[in-house]
Enzyme design. Structure first.
Site, PDB file in Angstrom:
ATOM      1  N   SER A 147     -40.927  61.767 -83.420  1.00 43.12           N
ATOM      2  CA  SER A 147     -42.349  62.053 -83.207  1.00 43.12           C
ATOM      3  C   SER A 147     -42.841  63.035 -84.276  1.00 43.12           C
ATOM      4  CB  SER A 147     -42.493  62.677 -81.806  1.00 43.12           C
ATOM      5  OG  SER A 147     -43.779  62.497 -81.303  1.00 43.12           O
ATOM      6  N   ALA A 155     -48.249  66.001 -89.017  1.00 39.99           N
ATOM      7  CA  ALA A 155     -49.658  65.793 -89.350  1.00 39.99           C
ATOM      8  C   ALA A 155     -49.860  66.180 -90.816  1.00 39.99           C
ATOM      9  CB  ALA A 155     -50.530  66.648 -88.443  1.00 39.99           C
ATOM     10  N   GLN A 202     -48.056  60.573 -90.769  1.00 45.03           N
ATOM     11  CA  GLN A 202     -49.166  60.772 -89.833  1.00 45.03           C
ATOM     12  C   GLN A 202     -50.319  61.429 -90.590  1.00 45.03           C
ATOM     13  OE1 GLN A 202     -49.369  63.842 -86.692  1.00 45.03           O
ATOM     14  NE2 GLN A 202     -49.751  62.176 -85.239  1.00 45.03           N
ATOM     15  N   TYR A 215     -57.691  67.074 -82.233  1.00 42.71           N
ATOM     16  CA  TYR A 215     -58.064  67.137 -83.647  1.00 42.71           C
ATOM     17  C   TYR A 215     -59.291  66.243 -83.898  1.00 42.71           C
ATOM     18  CZ  TYR A 215     -53.911  69.926 -83.866  1.00 42.71           C
ATOM     19  OH  TYR A 215     -53.000  70.936 -83.626  1.00 42.71           O
ATOM     20  N   ARG A 246     -52.269  57.401 -82.909  1.00 42.10           N
ATOM     21  CA  ARG A 246     -51.876  58.266 -81.781  1.00 42.10           C
ATOM     22  C   ARG A 246     -53.122  58.735 -81.063  1.00 42.10           C
ATOM     23  NH1 ARG A 246     -47.493  63.142 -81.053  1.00 42.10           N
ATOM     24  NH2 ARG A 246     -46.208  61.344 -80.573  1.00 42.10           N
ATOM     25  N   GLY A 256     -39.667  64.246 -79.778  1.00 36.79           N
ATOM     26  CA  GLY A 256     -39.958  65.364 -80.661  1.00 36.79           C
ATOM     27  C   GLY A 256     -38.879  66.423 -80.554  1.00 36.79           C
TER      28      GLY A 256
HETATM   29  C1  LIG Z   1     -42.949  71.841 -83.328  1.00 37.83           C
HETATM   30  C2  LIG Z   1     -43.868  70.737 -82.890  1.00 37.83           C
HETATM   31  C3  LIG Z   1     -44.861  70.298 -83.767  1.00 37.83           C
HETATM   32  C4  LIG Z   1     -45.701  69.224 -83.406  1.00 37.83           C
HETATM   33  N1  LIG Z   1     -46.594  68.728 -84.318  1.00 37.83           N
HETATM   34  C5  LIG Z   1     -47.238  67.565 -84.059  1.00 37.83           C
HETATM   35  C6  LIG Z   1     -47.954  66.871 -85.079  1.00 37.83           C
HETATM   36  O1  LIG Z   1     -47.970  67.279 -86.239  1.00 37.83           O
HETATM   37  N2  LIG Z   1     -48.599  65.740 -84.737  1.00 37.83           N
HETATM   38  C7  LIG Z   1     -48.554  65.226 -83.467  1.00 37.83           C
HETATM   39  O2  LIG Z   1     -49.149  64.188 -83.201  1.00 37.83           O
HETATM   40  N3  LIG Z   1     -47.842  65.836 -82.494  1.00 37.83           N
HETATM   41  C8  LIG Z   1     -47.170  66.960 -82.773  1.00 37.83           C
HETATM   42  N4  LIG Z   1     -46.358  67.524 -81.825  1.00 37.83           N
HETATM   43  C9  LIG Z   1     -46.178  66.828 -80.536  1.00 37.83           C
HETATM   44  C10 LIG Z   1     -44.928  65.926 -80.591  1.00 37.83           C
HETATM   45  O3  LIG Z   1     -45.078  64.890 -81.533  1.00 37.83           O
HETATM   46  C11 LIG Z   1     -44.627  65.315 -79.211  1.00 37.83           C
HETATM   47  O4  LIG Z   1     -45.689  64.467 -78.862  1.00 37.83           O
HETATM   48  C12 LIG Z   1     -44.433  66.374 -78.145  1.00 37.83           C
HETATM   49  O5  LIG Z   1     -43.565  67.414 -78.593  1.00 37.83           O
HETATM   50  C13 LIG Z   1     -43.865  65.776 -76.866  1.00 37.83           C
HETATM   51  O6  LIG Z   1     -42.637  65.136 -77.126  1.00 37.83           O
HETATM   52  P1  LIG Z   1     -41.214  65.863 -76.791  1.00 37.83           P
HETATM   53  O7  LIG Z   1     -41.250  66.252 -75.335  1.00 37.83           O
HETATM   54  O8  LIG Z   1     -40.203  64.792 -77.086  1.00 37.83           O
HETATM   55  O9  LIG Z   1     -41.092  67.048 -77.679  1.00 37.83           O
HETATM   56  C14 LIG Z   1     -45.559  68.629 -82.135  1.00 37.83           C
HETATM   57  C15 LIG Z   1     -44.591  69.121 -81.249  1.00 37.83           C
HETATM   58  C16 LIG Z   1     -43.742  70.136 -81.630  1.00 37.83           C
HETATM   59  C17 LIG Z   1     -42.669  70.592 -80.662  1.00 37.83           C
END
Ligand SMILES: Cc1cc2nc3c(=O)[nH]c(=O)nc-3n(C[C@H](O)[C@H](O)[C@H](O)COP(=O)(O)O)c2cc1C
Length: 364
Positions: A31, A66, A108, A190, A238, A332
Protein backbone atom coordinates in the site's frame (compact mmCIF):
# COMPACT_ATOMS: atom_id res chain seq x y z
CA UNK A 1 10.40 -23.13 -2.38
CA UNK A 2 7.45 -24.80 -0.63
CA UNK A 3 5.52 -27.54 -2.42
CA UNK A 4 1.85 -27.48 -1.44
CA UNK A 5 0.25 -30.78 -0.44
CA UNK A 6 -1.73 -32.34 -3.30
CA UNK A 7 -5.08 -31.86 -1.51
CA UNK A 8 -4.45 -28.26 -0.43
CA UNK A 9 -6.92 -25.68 -1.77
CA UNK A 10 -5.13 -23.47 -4.27
CA UNK A 11 -4.14 -20.15 -2.78
CA UNK A 12 -5.83 -17.31 -4.61
CA UNK A 13 -3.42 -14.84 -3.01
CA UNK A 14 -0.59 -16.51 -4.89
CA UNK A 15 -2.46 -17.00 -8.15
CA UNK A 16 -1.20 -14.57 -10.82
CA UNK A 17 -3.54 -11.81 -11.91
CA UNK A 18 -3.68 -10.26 -15.36
CA UNK A 19 -4.26 -6.50 -15.51
CA UNK A 20 -4.33 -5.26 -19.09
CA UNK A 21 -0.91 -6.32 -20.48
CA UNK A 22 0.63 -6.94 -17.04
CA UNK A 23 0.68 -10.15 -15.07
CA UNK A 24 1.11 -9.76 -11.32
CA UNK A 25 2.87 -12.80 -9.85
CA UNK A 26 0.53 -12.67 -6.90
CA UNK A 27 -2.22 -10.47 -5.45
CA UNK A 28 -0.27 -8.98 -2.55
CA UNK A 29 0.20 -5.22 -2.96
CA UNK A 30 2.35 -2.83 -0.96
CA UNK A 31 0.00 0.00 0.00
CA UNK A 32 1.25 3.55 -0.66
CA UNK A 33 3.07 4.98 2.35
CA UNK A 34 4.54 8.47 2.68
CA UNK A 35 8.08 8.36 3.95
CA UNK A 36 8.76 12.12 4.11
CA UNK A 37 12.36 11.54 3.03
CA UNK A 38 12.80 13.27 -0.35
CA UNK A 39 14.50 16.56 -1.11
CA UNK A 40 12.92 18.75 -3.78
CA UNK A 41 10.69 15.77 -4.61
CA UNK A 42 13.69 13.66 -5.68
CA UNK A 43 13.92 9.98 -4.78
CA UNK A 44 17.21 8.91 -3.21
CA UNK A 45 18.95 5.85 -1.73
CA UNK A 46 16.35 5.63 1.01
CA UNK A 47 13.53 5.19 -1.51
CA UNK A 48 15.51 2.64 -3.53
CA UNK A 49 16.25 0.57 -0.42
CA UNK A 50 12.76 0.99 1.02
CA UNK A 51 10.83 0.09 -2.14
CA UNK A 52 13.45 -2.36 -3.39
CA UNK A 53 13.16 -4.54 -0.28
CA UNK A 54 9.52 -5.26 -1.10
CA UNK A 55 10.53 -6.65 -4.50
CA UNK A 56 13.00 -9.00 -2.77
CA UNK A 57 10.19 -9.94 -0.40
CA UNK A 58 8.01 -11.09 -3.30
CA UNK A 59 5.20 -8.52 -3.44
CA UNK A 60 3.16 -8.79 -6.65
CA UNK A 61 2.86 -5.00 -6.94
CA UNK A 62 4.49 -2.17 -5.04
CA UNK A 63 2.82 1.23 -4.91
CA UNK A 64 4.97 4.26 -4.13
CA UNK A 65 4.02 6.80 -1.56
CA UNK A 66 1.82 9.76 -2.55
CA UNK A 67 3.92 11.45 -5.24
CA UNK A 68 3.07 15.09 -5.82
CA UNK A 69 2.05 16.33 -9.25
CA UNK A 70 3.12 19.88 -8.36
CA UNK A 71 5.23 21.45 -5.59
CA UNK A 72 2.14 23.02 -4.00
CA UNK A 73 0.49 19.57 -3.99
CA UNK A 74 2.99 18.08 -1.54
CA UNK A 75 1.70 17.06 1.87
CA UNK A 76 5.09 17.94 3.35
CA UNK A 77 8.29 19.53 1.99
CA UNK A 78 9.84 16.03 1.93
CA UNK A 79 7.29 14.31 -0.35
CA UNK A 80 8.29 12.56 -3.55
CA UNK A 81 7.32 14.40 -6.72
CA UNK A 82 6.93 13.98 -10.47
CA UNK A 83 6.44 17.59 -11.46
CA UNK A 84 9.72 17.99 -13.35
CA UNK A 85 11.70 15.79 -15.73
CA UNK A 86 14.65 15.81 -13.30
CA UNK A 87 12.65 13.61 -10.95
CA UNK A 88 12.37 10.84 -13.53
CA UNK A 89 15.93 9.48 -13.32
CA UNK A 90 16.12 8.43 -9.63
CA UNK A 91 12.65 6.88 -9.87
CA UNK A 92 13.88 5.00 -12.95
CA UNK A 93 16.60 3.35 -10.87
CA UNK A 94 13.92 2.10 -8.51
CA UNK A 95 11.62 0.73 -11.21
CA UNK A 96 14.62 -1.02 -12.82
CA UNK A 97 15.59 -2.64 -9.55
CA UNK A 98 12.05 -3.79 -8.87
CA UNK A 99 11.70 -5.27 -12.36
CA UNK A 100 15.02 -7.08 -12.11
CA UNK A 101 13.72 -8.80 -9.01
CA UNK A 102 10.45 -9.94 -10.52
CA UNK A 103 7.98 -7.46 -9.10
CA UNK A 104 5.91 -4.64 -10.58
CA UNK A 105 5.65 -1.07 -9.38
CA UNK A 106 3.02 1.66 -9.63
CA UNK A 107 3.19 5.30 -8.66
CA UNK A 108 0.51 6.97 -6.57
CA UNK A 109 -0.04 10.45 -8.02
CA UNK A 110 -1.38 12.97 -5.56
CA UNK A 111 -2.27 16.55 -4.79
CA UNK A 112 -2.80 17.37 -1.13
CA UNK A 113 -4.99 20.47 -1.69
CA UNK A 114 -5.84 22.06 1.65
CA UNK A 115 -3.84 19.39 3.50
CA UNK A 116 -0.58 20.50 1.85
CA UNK A 117 2.36 22.32 3.43
CA UNK A 118 2.35 20.36 6.67
CA UNK A 119 5.08 18.73 8.74
CA UNK A 120 5.86 15.01 8.71
CA UNK A 121 4.08 13.19 11.57
CA UNK A 122 7.25 12.88 13.61
CA UNK A 123 7.76 16.64 13.29
CA UNK A 124 4.28 17.25 14.68
CA UNK A 125 2.07 17.60 11.55
CA UNK A 126 0.37 21.03 11.34
CA UNK A 127 1.24 23.90 9.05
CA UNK A 128 4.73 24.61 7.78
CA UNK A 129 4.73 28.40 7.82
CA UNK A 130 6.01 30.23 4.72
CA UNK A 131 9.10 31.46 6.61
CA UNK A 132 9.94 27.81 7.43
CA UNK A 133 9.67 26.69 3.79
CA UNK A 134 5.89 26.27 3.57
CA UNK A 135 3.68 27.57 0.75
CA UNK A 136 0.19 28.85 0.00
CA UNK A 137 -2.30 26.02 -0.40
CA UNK A 138 -5.43 25.63 -2.53
CA UNK A 139 -8.68 23.75 -2.07
CA UNK A 140 -12.24 23.62 -3.34
CA UNK A 141 -13.17 26.32 -0.82
CA UNK A 142 -11.60 28.56 1.77
CA UNK A 143 -12.17 26.37 4.84
CA UNK A 144 -9.17 24.74 6.44
CA UNK A 145 -8.97 21.12 7.59
CA UNK A 146 -8.11 22.01 11.17
CA UNK A 147 -6.99 25.09 13.04
CA UNK A 148 -3.38 23.89 12.91
CA UNK A 149 -3.56 23.56 9.09
CA UNK A 150 -3.12 26.32 6.48
CA UNK A 151 -6.10 28.35 5.29
CA UNK A 152 -6.58 27.44 1.59
CA UNK A 153 -7.41 29.72 -1.29
CA UNK A 154 -10.50 28.59 -3.21
CA UNK A 155 -9.43 27.32 -6.63
CA UNK A 156 -10.21 29.32 -9.75
CA UNK A 157 -11.09 27.73 -13.08
CA UNK A 158 -7.47 28.20 -14.11
CA UNK A 159 -6.26 26.42 -10.96
CA UNK A 160 -8.55 23.49 -11.79
CA UNK A 161 -7.31 23.26 -15.37
CA UNK A 162 -3.70 23.42 -14.15
CA UNK A 163 -4.23 20.58 -11.66
CA UNK A 164 -5.77 18.37 -14.35
CA UNK A 165 -2.83 19.11 -16.66
CA UNK A 166 -0.33 18.46 -13.82
CA UNK A 167 -1.77 14.99 -13.20
CA UNK A 168 -1.51 14.15 -16.91
CA UNK A 169 2.06 15.47 -17.15
CA UNK A 170 3.09 13.46 -14.09
CA UNK A 171 1.57 10.32 -15.64
CA UNK A 172 3.64 10.89 -18.79
CA UNK A 173 6.78 11.19 -16.64
CA UNK A 174 5.79 8.04 -14.75
CA UNK A 175 5.80 6.15 -18.03
CA UNK A 176 9.30 7.38 -18.87
CA UNK A 177 10.41 6.40 -15.35
CA UNK A 178 9.30 2.83 -16.08
CA UNK A 179 6.27 2.51 -13.84
CA UNK A 180 3.81 -0.27 -14.61
CA UNK A 181 0.72 1.32 -13.11
CA UNK A 182 -0.64 4.66 -11.96
CA UNK A 183 -2.85 5.10 -8.93
CA UNK A 184 -4.71 8.40 -8.49
CA UNK A 185 -5.01 9.40 -4.86
CA UNK A 186 -8.62 10.47 -4.37
CA UNK A 187 -8.80 9.41 -0.70
CA UNK A 188 -7.82 10.50 2.82
CA UNK A 189 -9.01 14.09 2.52
CA UNK A 190 -6.56 15.16 -0.19
CA UNK A 191 -7.52 17.41 -3.08
CA UNK A 192 -9.60 15.03 -5.23
CA UNK A 193 -11.44 13.76 -2.16
CA UNK A 194 -11.96 17.37 -1.01
CA UNK A 195 -13.94 17.93 -4.21
CA UNK A 196 -15.94 14.70 -3.78
CA UNK A 197 -17.15 15.36 -0.25
CA UNK A 198 -20.01 17.78 0.45
CA UNK A 199 -18.29 18.54 3.79
CA UNK A 200 -15.25 20.13 2.13
CA UNK A 201 -16.68 21.13 -1.25
CA UNK A 202 -18.73 24.30 -0.71
CA UNK A 203 -18.44 25.53 -4.29
CA UNK A 204 -21.43 26.91 -6.13
CA UNK A 205 -20.05 26.51 -9.67
CA UNK A 206 -20.08 23.39 -11.87
CA UNK A 207 -17.54 21.69 -9.53
CA UNK A 208 -19.72 21.86 -6.40
CA UNK A 209 -23.20 20.96 -5.19
CA UNK A 210 -24.64 17.92 -6.96
CA UNK A 211 -22.98 14.50 -7.14
CA UNK A 212 -22.26 15.15 -10.84
CA UNK A 213 -20.52 18.41 -10.00
CA UNK A 214 -18.50 17.10 -7.05
CA UNK A 215 -17.23 14.14 -9.08
CA UNK A 216 -16.38 16.33 -12.08
CA UNK A 217 -12.78 17.13 -11.15
CA UNK A 218 -11.87 13.50 -10.46
CA UNK A 219 -13.45 12.40 -13.74
CA UNK A 220 -11.56 15.12 -15.62
CA UNK A 221 -8.31 13.98 -14.02
CA UNK A 222 -9.09 10.35 -14.85
CA UNK A 223 -9.79 11.24 -18.50
CA UNK A 224 -6.63 13.32 -18.80
CA UNK A 225 -4.47 10.64 -17.20
CA UNK A 226 -6.10 7.81 -19.13
CA UNK A 227 -5.23 9.57 -22.38
CA UNK A 228 -1.64 10.25 -21.21
CA UNK A 229 -1.17 6.75 -19.78
CA UNK A 230 -0.97 3.88 -22.31
CA UNK A 231 -4.06 1.75 -22.77
CA UNK A 232 -2.03 -1.41 -22.21
CA UNK A 233 -1.19 -0.36 -18.64
CA UNK A 234 -3.60 -0.32 -15.71
CA UNK A 235 -5.03 2.67 -13.87
CA UNK A 236 -5.99 2.48 -10.20
CA UNK A 237 -7.98 5.01 -8.19
CA UNK A 238 -7.86 5.11 -4.38
CA UNK A 239 -11.00 6.43 -2.70
CA UNK A 240 -12.23 6.86 0.82
CA UNK A 241 -15.47 4.88 0.65
CA UNK A 242 -16.90 6.94 3.48
CA UNK A 243 -16.03 10.06 5.46
CA UNK A 244 -17.40 8.39 8.60
CA UNK A 245 -19.29 11.64 9.26
CA UNK A 246 -22.88 12.85 8.90
CA UNK A 247 -23.56 14.60 5.61
CA UNK A 248 -20.27 13.44 4.12
CA UNK A 249 -19.19 11.23 1.23
CA UNK A 250 -20.54 7.72 1.76
CA UNK A 251 -20.64 4.21 0.37
CA UNK A 252 -23.66 4.80 -1.89
CA UNK A 253 -21.85 7.67 -3.58
CA UNK A 254 -18.71 5.52 -3.84
CA UNK A 255 -20.68 2.86 -5.69
CA UNK A 256 -22.13 5.51 -8.02
CA UNK A 257 -18.66 6.90 -8.68
CA UNK A 258 -17.20 3.44 -9.19
CA UNK A 259 -19.52 2.64 -12.09
CA UNK A 260 -18.52 5.89 -13.81
CA UNK A 261 -14.83 5.23 -13.20
CA UNK A 262 -15.11 1.83 -14.82
CA UNK A 263 -16.62 3.50 -17.87
CA UNK A 264 -13.62 5.87 -18.01
CA UNK A 265 -11.09 3.05 -18.19
CA UNK A 266 -10.17 2.66 -14.51
CA UNK A 267 -9.18 -0.93 -13.78
CA UNK A 268 -8.97 -1.14 -9.99
CA UNK A 269 -10.70 0.74 -7.19
CA UNK A 270 -8.50 0.79 -4.10
CA UNK A 271 -11.01 1.11 -1.29
CA UNK A 272 -9.88 2.94 1.81
CA UNK A 273 -11.81 5.37 4.05
CA UNK A 274 -11.69 8.51 6.14
CA UNK A 275 -9.25 11.40 6.42
CA UNK A 276 -11.54 14.20 5.23
CA UNK A 277 -12.77 15.71 8.46
CA UNK A 278 -11.82 15.88 12.11
CA UNK A 279 -15.50 15.07 12.79
CA UNK A 280 -14.99 11.49 11.58
CA UNK A 281 -15.94 8.74 13.98
CA UNK A 282 -14.17 5.47 13.17
CA UNK A 283 -13.77 2.33 15.18
CA UNK A 284 -11.00 0.57 13.30
CA UNK A 285 -10.55 -3.16 13.69
CA UNK A 286 -9.33 -6.12 11.67
CA UNK A 287 -10.62 -5.99 8.06
CA UNK A 288 -12.89 -3.04 8.88
CA UNK A 289 -12.77 -1.58 5.36
CA UNK A 290 -13.21 -4.88 3.51
CA UNK A 291 -17.04 -4.66 3.36
CA UNK A 292 -16.67 -1.43 1.34
CA UNK A 293 -14.55 -3.15 -1.30
CA UNK A 294 -16.97 -6.09 -1.28
CA UNK A 295 -20.00 -3.92 -1.98
CA UNK A 296 -18.29 -2.13 -4.88
CA UNK A 297 -17.17 -5.47 -6.29
CA UNK A 298 -20.70 -6.89 -6.00
CA UNK A 299 -22.39 -3.88 -7.62
CA UNK A 300 -19.95 -2.75 -10.29
CA UNK A 301 -19.19 -5.57 -12.69
CA UNK A 302 -15.79 -5.56 -14.36
CA UNK A 303 -14.21 -3.11 -11.91
CA UNK A 304 -11.64 -4.89 -9.79
CA UNK A 305 -11.34 -3.91 -6.15
CA UNK A 306 -8.43 -3.79 -3.77
CA UNK A 307 -9.07 -4.20 -0.05
CA UNK A 308 -6.86 -2.45 2.50
CA UNK A 309 -6.75 -1.70 6.18
CA UNK A 310 -5.76 -3.84 9.15
CA UNK A 311 -5.28 -6.97 7.08
CA UNK A 312 -2.55 -8.66 9.03
CA UNK A 313 -2.41 -12.43 8.57
CA UNK A 314 -2.01 -14.54 5.44
CA UNK A 315 -5.27 -16.31 6.31
CA UNK A 316 -7.15 -13.00 6.47
CA UNK A 317 -5.75 -11.91 3.11
CA UNK A 318 -6.54 -15.26 1.52
CA UNK A 319 -10.05 -15.26 3.03
CA UNK A 320 -10.86 -11.87 1.48
CA UNK A 321 -10.12 -13.25 -1.98
CA UNK A 322 -11.81 -16.61 -1.35
CA UNK A 323 -14.98 -14.78 -0.19
CA UNK A 324 -15.01 -12.74 -3.37
CA UNK A 325 -14.72 -9.49 -1.40
CA UNK A 326 -11.81 -8.14 -3.45
CA UNK A 327 -9.40 -9.02 -6.25
CA UNK A 328 -6.24 -7.64 -4.64
CA UNK A 329 -5.12 -7.16 -1.07
CA UNK A 330 -2.97 -4.18 -0.05
CA UNK A 331 -0.98 -4.05 3.16
CA UNK A 332 0.76 -1.06 4.63
CA UNK A 333 2.10 -1.36 8.18
CA UNK A 334 2.57 -5.15 7.97
CA UNK A 335 5.12 -4.49 5.20
CA UNK A 336 6.95 -1.98 7.40
CA UNK A 337 7.19 -4.65 10.08
CA UNK A 338 8.17 -7.41 7.64
CA UNK A 339 9.20 -6.55 4.06
CA UNK A 340 9.20 -10.29 3.34
CA UNK A 341 5.54 -10.69 4.32
CA UNK A 342 4.66 -12.43 1.00
CA UNK A 343 7.33 -15.07 1.57
CA UNK A 344 6.02 -15.78 5.03
CA UNK A 345 2.41 -15.79 3.75
CA UNK A 346 3.20 -18.20 0.91
CA UNK A 347 4.80 -20.53 3.40
CA UNK A 348 1.80 -20.33 5.74
CA UNK A 349 -0.66 -20.96 2.89
CA UNK A 350 1.35 -23.78 1.34
CA UNK A 351 1.83 -21.80 -1.87
CA UNK A 352 4.94 -21.55 -3.98
CA UNK A 353 6.73 -18.21 -4.16
CA UNK A 354 10.29 -18.38 -5.48
CA UNK A 355 12.90 -16.68 -3.32
CA UNK A 356 15.36 -14.40 -5.08
CA UNK A 357 18.34 -16.51 -6.21
CA UNK A 358 20.59 -14.71 -3.74
CA UNK A 359 18.30 -15.68 -0.87
CA UNK A 360 17.56 -19.22 -2.02
CA UNK A 361 19.62 -20.83 0.73
CA UNK A 362 17.30 -19.31 3.31
CA UNK A 363 14.72 -21.94 2.31
CA UNK A 364 11.57 -22.22 4.38
C1 LIG B 1 3.53 5.52 7.30
C2 LIG B 1 2.26 5.54 6.48
C3 LIG B 1 2.18 6.39 5.39
C4 LIG B 1 1.03 6.38 4.57
N1 LIG B 1 1.00 7.14 3.43
C5 LIG B 1 0.00 6.97 2.54
C6 LIG B 1 0.07 7.53 1.22
O1 LIG B 1 1.07 8.14 0.85
N2 LIG B 1 -0.97 7.34 0.40
C7 LIG B 1 -2.08 6.61 0.77
O2 LIG B 1 -3.01 6.46 -0.01
N3 LIG B 1 -2.15 6.03 1.99
C8 LIG B 1 -1.14 6.17 2.85
N4 LIG B 1 -1.16 5.50 4.04
C9 LIG B 1 -2.26 4.57 4.32
C10 LIG B 1 -1.87 3.13 3.90
O3 LIG B 1 -1.66 3.04 2.51
C11 LIG B 1 -2.94 2.12 4.32
O4 LIG B 1 -4.12 2.40 3.61
C12 LIG B 1 -3.21 2.15 5.81
O5 LIG B 1 -1.99 2.14 6.55
C13 LIG B 1 -4.05 0.96 6.25
O6 LIG B 1 -3.42 -0.25 5.90
P1 LIG B 1 -2.58 -1.12 7.00
O7 LIG B 1 -3.52 -1.38 8.16
O8 LIG B 1 -2.21 -2.36 6.25
O9 LIG B 1 -1.41 -0.31 7.42
C14 LIG B 1 -0.05 5.54 4.90
C15 LIG B 1 0.03 4.73 6.04
C16 LIG B 1 1.18 4.70 6.80
C17 LIG B 1 1.25 3.76 7.99
Amino acid sequence: MTTPPADAPASLLFTPLKLRSLTLNNRVVVSPMCMYSAQNGMANDFHLTHLGQFALGGAGLILTEATAVSPEGRISPEDLGLWTDEQIVPLGHITDFVHRHGSLIGVQLAHAGRKASTYAPWRGRGQVAPEAGGWGVIGPGGERFHETYPVPTAMTGDDIRRVVADFAAAARRALVAGFDAVELHAAHGYLLHQFLSPLSNTRTDEYGGSFENRTRLLLEVVRAVRSAWPMHLPLFVRVSATDWADGGWDLDQTVGLASRLRYEGVDVLDVSSGGLTTAQRITPGPLYQVPFAARVRAEVPDLLTMAVGMIETPQQAEGILQNGDADLVALGRPFLRDPHWPQRAAHALGAALPLPDMYARAGW
